[in-house]
Design a protein around this motif. Structure first.
Motif, short mmCIF file in Angstrom:
data_model
loop_
_atom_site.label_atom_id
_atom_site.label_comp_id
_atom_site.label_asym_id
_atom_site.label_seq_id
_atom_site.Cartn_x
_atom_site.Cartn_y
_atom_site.Cartn_z
N MET A 267 105.50 117.33 6.90
CA MET A 267 106.85 116.85 6.59
C MET A 267 107.91 117.65 7.35
O MET A 267 109.00 117.14 7.64
N MET A 332 109.47 109.14 1.88
CA MET A 332 108.57 110.28 1.92
C MET A 332 108.74 111.13 0.66
O MET A 332 108.21 112.22 0.56
N MET B 187 100.44 111.23 1.83
CA MET B 187 100.40 112.38 2.72
C MET B 187 99.29 113.32 2.33
O MET B 187 99.06 113.55 1.13
N MET B 190 99.34 116.23 -0.59
CA MET B 190 100.43 116.01 -1.53
C MET B 190 100.08 114.81 -2.40
O MET B 190 99.32 113.95 -2.01
N MET B 192 102.09 111.85 -4.57
CA MET B 192 103.42 111.29 -4.81
C MET B 192 103.30 110.11 -5.74
O MET B 192 102.27 109.46 -5.81
N HIS B 286 103.61 119.98 -5.20
CA HIS B 286 104.42 118.93 -4.60
C HIS B 286 104.34 117.70 -5.47
O HIS B 286 103.35 117.02 -5.51
CU LIG Z 1 105.00 115.26 1.24
#
Ligand SMILES: [Cu+2]
Ligand code: HEM
Ligand SMILES: [Cu+2]
Lengths: 663, 309
Positions: A267, A332, B187, B190, B192, B286
């Motif tokens: 990122m 993101m 990702m 991570m 999410m 995260h």
């Molecule tokens: Cu990320």
């Protein structure tokens, strides 16, 4: 590294490229030798430090790159025209779109922009050269060498295929082994250094080299646009340089900046690349705004409307463009608060942009408009940019962007602003200043054909892509199956879009033809003032002598050439007595070219991870710099007699043609 | 020349007609045809933004065309000519003002929708968790409540908010099911969260949206929304009839390849968490955009605190 694939093999199109590269090279070498042009090429072009010639070289290179990028675009559109196409294999397609994006932004738009900078800015501000002519040549050759390094990847070693922004981890050595990705890094790195230097050069040129009587608020808007764009370069390009170095360390030396498996973070790359990438899109569009400001005022025969807010909005754009980068990855997961802030900052950019459009339109109000080729491109720009700006605002609404992001809607948006804004703008500039640099106009009839082909092609190509986005088609897919093609409705729109791409391609061919045709038959201009212009560049002969201005002009406000002409007409103009003085000029130098050659060696070495070669190249670079620092004899004076001779000859040429037309 | 332009104009209109006609069947515009509350809210925002933009664009275009014709320099045109007129405070205030108002309005709607979408679309139904892993080049879905796994298709109950928890065991991708709502990145390392919900039963098109290399174009999948009963029945069926996904089986699956739809009756405990950790999740905590993830961890097998080291 495995170099068994040093020469890319296995694809008939690549063999075709090999053959044509060899043939063209032989033809060039033959031509230069047969007509004994090597010396001329070296003396007049390769070693030149004259900003006008450097501008012309930028222009040539960028038109070549436009061709290359355009061929790539057409290949991609051909592949997507029908479902289940087997024209291009996946890897090949991926290489092509990566190359296309990289070339169009970095090796077409940037040099085209620098071409205009070089061709116009010193002339507009009454200067004899840029602030650092030697550095200017270095910048050009760094760009050129970087572009060539990137370009040969197709036939040697293989091209990058991770996209023009090369997101890790895809662009890391684990997923993109081989030289392709390194070519991308080094090609951009080398040319990027040149771009940064050009930015610095033009900031100093504009601030320090203006003819003494020109205040900042007398500067033409194109010059203002170059200044704001250059300031944005100064902020953005170091970020690019550093990001590329970090990626190099990851790839070559096993670093972990952008891989999670050592505590790095992909990122971070995405943020960095867009901190450069977003300002970059404004860097390229601001000068186009500048061109339009000149063109619309000139052909409406009016002062530009709202000069102050034009300048203010350009500066505002170049500043705010630093606070929008997150809109390229709303999805993101930075969080709601971050998304809201960046969504609103993005929308804010649309305000000064919109204001500029109003001002251009009101420049036409109560004017006397002549529709010339440059103005045509302005006319085309207004509706395209209105729509492109609107779709930009739509994209900026973060939650809605969750639906557009990475879809064809996005593709349509940025082509709308990049082609409709940047390309149309630069073409307008090309048509506008061509007679200044070359002394003849480009043929109108061919130009009109080109124009309409571009226009129609543009809408036919990109309007369906908005619709495709709403149909769920994502970008960067090399193929789609029959179900998606027919049941989901993608096939007909893709086909239409391909037709549009071809029309634009034909438009480009018309332009190439137009240039070649006009070299012989174009309308000559010896007045130096082909369009009845308003700004200083039109006050000197076309093409201008090496030193541009025999005497530094005395300006009294904006559009000073226009008012001087009016005074001349009324008979109120008071001729100043001419008293020439010797003019101080920089000497040509081969060092920029040689140094860039060493950069090529270095870049090539690091690309193939042959460290020895990379190091040799870098040592060469240092040595050439060293050599330069021992050159003391780097400038000369043009004597008064020579200036007198030149000016007299130019005046005679002008007089003779006036006589001819009078008869 | 004018003949050429005539022809050009004609063909342009013809093509434009074709585009419009081929677009008649508006069920094809799946983004504009949402089947759940998230997609619905996003569509509202899209419509609002279009209207707001149109308010500016259409008059400006009209003025532009009018001026271009009115002030053309041709014989007999006696429109006023004022070459020195270059300033009007009133006009400038108007056109700095209008866009500012429009952007302010759109900004408010944007902010509202952004905040709304971080929460489950409906509050009174207990959400389901589906973990999503993008791989080279396939999608794996694991169901912590049912302990079953699928590849390249997902099954969800209609009318129930679904918390998709996303990661990647390959370069980053993006998980997008247009008719349910917008996309979100997957990702490596991570995890999410993305809330989606289907109100109607049906089969919805989904795809990877962020480029991941050679097989990327084939990363499409189906999301089948069925009734809660059917969903339970389906899970039971998978439990009974499908093979188990072993650790070795997963490692094989994770290698770059294309596969068709697959179902697994079980998968190794903590598979999703181990994928996140293996790819670097161990370095990070995260969990952005998880909305009220706390209430999630009470009721699902996925404890977000796991990455908190
Ligand atoms: Cu990320
Ligand atoms: C009028 C104001 C503009 C606004 C509000 C705007 C907004 C946006 C937004 C929000 C995105 C991201 C969409 C996404 O990835 O989902 C985007 C993408 C993009 N915009 Fe704009 N834009 C504007 C003008 C421009 C201009 C002037 C240029 C170039 C000269 C430009 C070039 C691009 C490019 C190249 C991309 C996409 C790049 C990529 O993802 O590969 N935009 N724009
Ligand atoms: Cu941007």
């Amino acid at each position: 590294m495995n170099t068994s694939h040093f020469f890319v093999t296995g694809d008939p199109m690549i063999y075709g490229a090999d053959v044509s590269i060899v043939l063209v090279t032989i033809a060039i070498i033959f031509y230069l030798s047969y007509f004994k042009k090597w010396g001329w090429l070296w003396r007049e072009w390769i070693t030149t430090v004259d900003h006008k010639r450097i501008g012309i070289m930028y222009l040539l290179a960028s038109l070549l790159m436009l061709f290359r990028g355009g061929v790539d675009a057409i290949l991609m559109r051909l592949q997507l025209a029908v479902p289940n196409s087997h024209f291009l294999a996946s890897e090949h397609y991926n290489e092509i779109f990566t190359t296309h994006g990289t070339i169009m932004i970095l090796f077409m738009a940037m040099p085209f922009m620098f071409a205009l900078f070089n061709m116009v800015v010193p002339l507009q501000i009454g200067a004899r050269d840029v602030a650092y002519p030697f550095l200017n040549a270095v910048s050009f050759w760094l760009f050129f060498i970087g572009a060539m390094l990137f370009n040969i990847s197709f036939v040697i070693g293989g091209s990058a295929s991770a996209g023009w922004l090369s997101y890790p981890p895809l662009s890391e050595s684990q997923f993109s082994p081989g030289p392709g990705q390194n070519f991308w890094i080094w090609g951009i790195q080398i040319s990027g250094i040149g771009s940064l230097a050009t930015g610095i050069n033009f900031i100093v040129t504009i601030l320090k080299m203006r003819t003494p009587s020109m205040r900042l608020r007398d500067m033409p808007l194109f010059t203002w646009s170059v200044l704001s764009s250059s300031i944005a370069i100064l902020g953005a390009f170091p970020i690019l340089t550093v990001s590329l170095v970090m990626l190099t360390i990851d790839r070559l030396f096993g670093g972990h900046f952008f891989t999670m498996d050592g505590g790095g973070n992909p990122m971070m790359w995405v943020n960095l690349i867009w901190m450069w990438g977003h300002p970059e899109v404004y860097i390229v569009v601001l000068p186009a705004f500048g061109v339009f400001s000149e063109v619309v005022a000139n052909f409406s025969k009016k002062r530009i409307f709202g000069y102050g807010s034009m300048v203010f909005s350009m500066i505002a754009i170049s500043v705010v463009s630093y606070f929008t980068w997150v809109h390229h990855f709303f999805t993101m997961g930075a969080g709601a608060d971050v998304n809201i802030v960046f969504a609103i900052c993005t929308m804010i950019i649309a305000i000064p942009t919109g204001v500029k459009i109003f001002n251009w339109i009101f420049t036409m109000y109560r004017g006397r408009i002549t529709v010339t080729q440059p103005l045509l491109w302005f006319y085309a720009f207004v509706p395209t940019f209105l729509v492109g700006g609107a779709t930009g605002v739509m994209l900026a609404a973060a939650p809605a962007d969750y639906q557009y992001h990475n879809s064809y809607f996005l593709i349509a948006h940025f082509h709308q602003v990049l082609i409709g804004g940047v390309v149309f703008g630069y073409l307008a500039g090309l048509y506008y200043w061509w007679p200044k640099l070359f002394g003849f106009k480009l043929n109108e009839r061919l130009g009109k054909w080109a124009f309409w082909l571009w226009q129609i092609g543009f809408y036919v190509c990109f309007m369906p892509q908005y619709a495709l986005g709403f149909m769920g088609m994502t970008r960067r897919i090399y193929t789609y199956n029959a179900t998606m093609g027919w049941d989901m409705g993608w096939a007909p729109l893709n086909f239409i879009s391909t037709v549009g791409a071809f029309l634009m391609g034909i438009g480009f061919i018309f332009q190439a033809w137009q240039i070649i045709y006009s070299i012989k038959h174009g309308e000559r201009d010896v007045t130096g003032d082909a369009w009845d212009g308003r700004t200083l560049e039109w006050s000197i002969p076309s093409p201008p002598p090496v030193y541009n201005f025999a005497i530094l002009p005395d300006v009294k406000g904006r559009d000073s050439w226009w008012y001087q002409k009016q005074e001349m007409k009324n008979g109120t103009y008071q001729e100043q007595p001419v008293k020439y003085e010797p003019i101080h000029m920089p000497k040509n130098s081969g060092i920029p070219f040689i140094m860039s050659g060493f950069w090529f060696v270095a870049g090539f070495g690091f690309t193939f991870e042959w460290m020895w070669m990379g190091v040799v190249g870098l040592i060469g670079v240092v040595l050439t710099l060293f050599a330069r620092s021992f050159q003391y004899d780097t400038d000369y004076y043009i004597s008064v007699e020579e200036i007198e001779r030149t000016e007299k000859a130019l005046a005679q040429k002008r007089y003779a043609s006036v006589q001819r037309t009078a008869n | 020349m004018s003949k050429g332009i005539q022809f050009a104009k004609f063909s342009f209109l013809a093509l434009l007609g074709m585009v419009l006609l081929s677009g008649c069947d508006n069920s094809k515009y799946i983004v504009l045809d949402p089947k759940g509350p998230v997609g619905q809210q996003e569509l509202h925002l899209i419509i609002i933004s279009v209207i707001l933009c149109a308010i500016v664009i259409i008059p400006v275009l009209a003025i532009f065309v009018y001026f271009a014709i009115r002030y053309r320099d041709k014989q007999g045109n006696n429109a006023p000519y004022q070459p020195e007129w270059d300033d009007s405070k009133v006009l400038e205030v108007v056109w700095w003002g209008i866009p500012i108002v429009i952007i302010a309005v759109l900004g408010v709607f944007t902010a509202k929708t952004t905040l709304a979408l971080t929460k489950p679309p409906v509050k009174d139904v207990k959400p389901v968790v589906v973990q999503v892993t993008s791989m080279d080049w396939k999608w794996m879905f694991t169901y912590p409540d049912k302990k079953v796994a699928t590849v390249n298709y997902a099954e969800i109950p209609a009318g129930v908010p679904v918390q998709f928890i996303l990661t990647s065991d390959a370069p980053m991708n993006s998980f997008w099911v247009p008719q349910l709502g917008g996309q979100e990145y997957t990702m490596p390392g991570m995890s999410m969260g993305l809330w989606l919900q289907a109100d109607k039963t049906g089969t919805y098109f989904g795809s990877g949206a962020n480029f991941t290399g050679k097989g990327f174009a084939h990363m499409q999948f189906k999301v089948k929304a069925v009734t809660q009963d059917e969903f339970n029945k389906w899970a039971d069926g998978v439990k009974k009839n499908s093979p188990a996904l072993t650790k070795a089986g997963y490692d094989k699956l994770a290698k770059p390849s294309l596969v068709k739809e697959l179902s697994y009756s079980s998968y190794p405990n903590g598979l999703f968490e181990s994928i996140v950790d293996k790819n670097g999740g161990k370095y990070y905590h995260h969990m952005s955009n998880m909305g009220d993830s706390k209430s999630m961890s009470d009721m699902s097998g996925m404890d977000m605190k796991k990455h908190d080291n």
